[in-house]
Design an enzyme around this catalytic site. Sequence first.
Site, PDB file in Angstrom:
ATOM      1  N   GLY A  74      -9.711   3.904  -6.084  1.00  0.00           N
ATOM      2  CA  GLY A  74      -8.390   3.305  -6.241  1.00  0.00           C
ATOM      3  C   GLY A  74      -7.336   3.929  -5.339  1.00  0.00           C
ATOM      4  N   VAL A  75      -6.151   4.124  -5.871  1.00  0.00           N
ATOM      5  CA  VAL A  75      -5.041   4.651  -5.075  1.00  0.00           C
ATOM      6  C   VAL A  75      -5.310   6.107  -4.663  1.00  0.00           C
ATOM      7  CG1 VAL A  75      -3.578   5.349  -7.047  1.00  0.00           C
ATOM      8  CG2 VAL A  75      -2.523   4.684  -4.903  1.00  0.00           C
ATOM      9  N   ASP A  76      -6.006   6.841  -5.496  1.00  0.00           N
ATOM     10  CA  ASP A  76      -6.388   8.234  -5.199  1.00  0.00           C
ATOM     11  C   ASP A  76      -7.240   8.284  -3.913  1.00  0.00           C
ATOM     12  OD1 ASP A  76      -6.809  10.934  -5.506  1.00  0.00           O
ATOM     13  OD2 ASP A  76      -8.012  10.798  -7.332  1.00  0.00           O
ATOM     14  N   GLY A 103      -5.224   0.786 -13.433  1.00  0.00           N
ATOM     15  CA  GLY A 103      -6.428   0.344 -12.723  1.00  0.00           C
ATOM     16  C   GLY A 103      -7.656   0.716 -13.539  1.00  0.00           C
ATOM     17  N   SER A 116      -2.367   4.557 -14.172  1.00  0.00           N
ATOM     18  CA  SER A 116      -3.260   4.230 -15.312  1.00  0.00           C
ATOM     19  C   SER A 116      -3.613   2.747 -15.469  1.00  0.00           C
ATOM     20  CB  SER A 116      -2.681   4.717 -16.655  1.00  0.00           C
ATOM     21  OG  SER A 116      -2.904   6.101 -16.816  1.00  0.00           O
ATOM     22  N   ASP A 123       0.859  -1.189   0.000  1.00  0.00           N
ATOM     23  CA  ASP A 123       0.000   0.000   0.000  1.00  0.00           C
ATOM     24  C   ASP A 123       0.896   1.239   0.000  1.00  0.00           C
ATOM     25  OD1 ASP A 123      -1.690   2.085   0.634  1.00  0.00           O
ATOM     26  OD2 ASP A 123      -2.592   1.093   2.359  1.00  0.00           O
ATOM     27  N   ILE A 124       0.774   2.071  -1.011  1.00  0.00           N
ATOM     28  CA  ILE A 124       1.666   3.231  -1.148  1.00  0.00           C
ATOM     29  C   ILE A 124       1.467   4.266  -0.033  1.00  0.00           C
ATOM     30  CG2 ILE A 124       0.199   4.674  -2.646  1.00  0.00           C
ATOM     31  CD1 ILE A 124       2.807   5.161  -4.323  1.00  0.00           C
TER      32      ILE A 124
HETATM   33  N1  AR6 Z   1      -1.381   1.543  -3.014  1.00  0.00           N
HETATM   34  C1  AR6 Z   1      -0.736   1.301  -4.185  1.00  0.00           C
HETATM   35  N2  AR6 Z   1      -1.372   1.015  -5.335  1.00  0.00           N
HETATM   36  C2  AR6 Z   1      -2.724   0.956  -5.299  1.00  0.00           C
HETATM   37  C3  AR6 Z   1      -3.478   1.193  -4.129  1.00  0.00           C
HETATM   38  C4  AR6 Z   1      -2.745   1.502  -2.944  1.00  0.00           C
HETATM   39  N3  AR6 Z   1      -3.361   1.751  -1.779  1.00  0.00           N
HETATM   40  N4  AR6 Z   1      -4.804   1.044  -4.437  1.00  0.00           N
HETATM   41  C5  AR6 Z   1      -4.871   0.731  -5.751  1.00  0.00           C
HETATM   42  N5  AR6 Z   1      -3.618   0.654  -6.266  1.00  0.00           N
HETATM   43  P1  AR6 Z   1      -6.232   3.317 -10.096  1.00  0.00           P
HETATM   44  P2  AR6 Z   1      -5.749   4.782 -12.605  1.00  0.00           P
HETATM   45  C6  AR6 Z   1      -3.175   0.356  -7.646  1.00  0.00           C
HETATM   46  O1  AR6 Z   1      -7.527   2.805 -10.591  1.00  0.00           O
HETATM   47  O2  AR6 Z   1      -5.869   3.542 -13.394  1.00  0.00           O
HETATM   48  C7  AR6 Z   1      -9.171   7.099  -9.531  1.00  0.00           C
HETATM   49  O3  AR6 Z   1     -10.539   7.074  -9.252  1.00  0.00           O
HETATM   50  C8  AR6 Z   1      -4.056  -0.485  -8.527  1.00  0.00           C
HETATM   51  O4  AR6 Z   1      -3.851  -1.890  -8.299  1.00  0.00           O
HETATM   52  O5  AR6 Z   1      -6.130   3.780  -8.695  1.00  0.00           O
HETATM   53  O6  AR6 Z   1      -4.614   5.722 -12.902  1.00  0.00           O
HETATM   54  C9  AR6 Z   1      -8.692   8.488  -9.940  1.00  0.00           C
HETATM   55  O7  AR6 Z   1      -9.396   9.512  -9.288  1.00  0.00           O
HETATM   56  C10 AR6 Z   1      -3.578  -0.089  -9.918  1.00  0.00           C
HETATM   57  O8  AR6 Z   1      -2.514  -0.923 -10.338  1.00  0.00           O
HETATM   58  O9  AR6 Z   1      -5.679   4.544 -11.012  1.00  0.00           O
HETATM   59  C11 AR6 Z   1      -8.948   8.480 -11.417  1.00  0.00           C
HETATM   60  O10 AR6 Z   1     -10.286   8.826 -11.713  1.00  0.00           O
HETATM   61  C12 AR6 Z   1      -3.008   1.315  -9.724  1.00  0.00           C
HETATM   62  O11 AR6 Z   1      -3.063   1.577  -8.320  1.00  0.00           O
HETATM   63  C13 AR6 Z   1      -8.686   7.057 -11.817  1.00  0.00           C
HETATM   64  O12 AR6 Z   1      -8.927   6.275 -10.659  1.00  0.00           O
HETATM   65  C14 AR6 Z   1      -3.773   2.399 -10.459  1.00  0.00           C
HETATM   66  O13 AR6 Z   1      -5.163   2.160 -10.354  1.00  0.00           O
HETATM   67  C15 AR6 Z   1      -7.257   6.855 -12.254  1.00  0.00           C
HETATM   68  O14 AR6 Z   1      -7.113   5.558 -12.771  1.00  0.00           O
END
Ligand code: AR6
Length: 169
Positions: A32-34, A119, A117, A10-11
Amino acid sequence: MITLEVKKGDITLEKTDAIVNAANNSLLGGGGVDGAIHRAAGPELLEACKKLNGCPTGEAKLTEGFRLAAKYVIHTVGPVWKGGAQQESEKLKSAYKNSLKLADDKGCKSIAFPNISTGVYGFPKEKAVLIVKEIIAEMLPELKHLTQINFVCFDEENYHYYLNTFNQV
Ligand code: AR6
């Protein structure tokens, strides 16, 4: 000398000077990570983001880390995958490049990246990691302060591709 490290986890728990957020153009939070970064940093992060006026795809903006261990959050916006003919690879490169530059210009010694990108935005994971490797190699000679770059993989698939790719550096 710059150390690259592939990690699983977890970042939001990273103790690097900066962590990177895979945000959207509004910078006003999401899933997601955001979502995880905003929850861990506390509501002050959203207040700080509101002052940034959003962020174009491929660019990066900086806030403090508030309740995170990291001093800064670098908010970048990766491309939505639309099949590959919409300059998605170039935009992903820019997101990594501008995040690294911003952290380095701020004097950060360490930074942690999520797999931007790959996710909700649907960028193919196997392709994304090759682009990341390429842009890191390109940027290494330009960095003045950074000595540690962590790639924090949350899902097993990304972790697998990152281990394979970066062990071959
Ligand atoms: N720590 C590290 N990586 C994570 C975590 C975490 N806690 N949670 C998820 N990931 P995504 P995107 C990974 O969907 O594709 C948001 O709603 C996950 O496994 O978070 O860039 C934003 O507001 C994946 O590999 O980001 C945007 O609307 C990676 O993070 C949109 O999602 C990216 O997944 C951006 O989409």
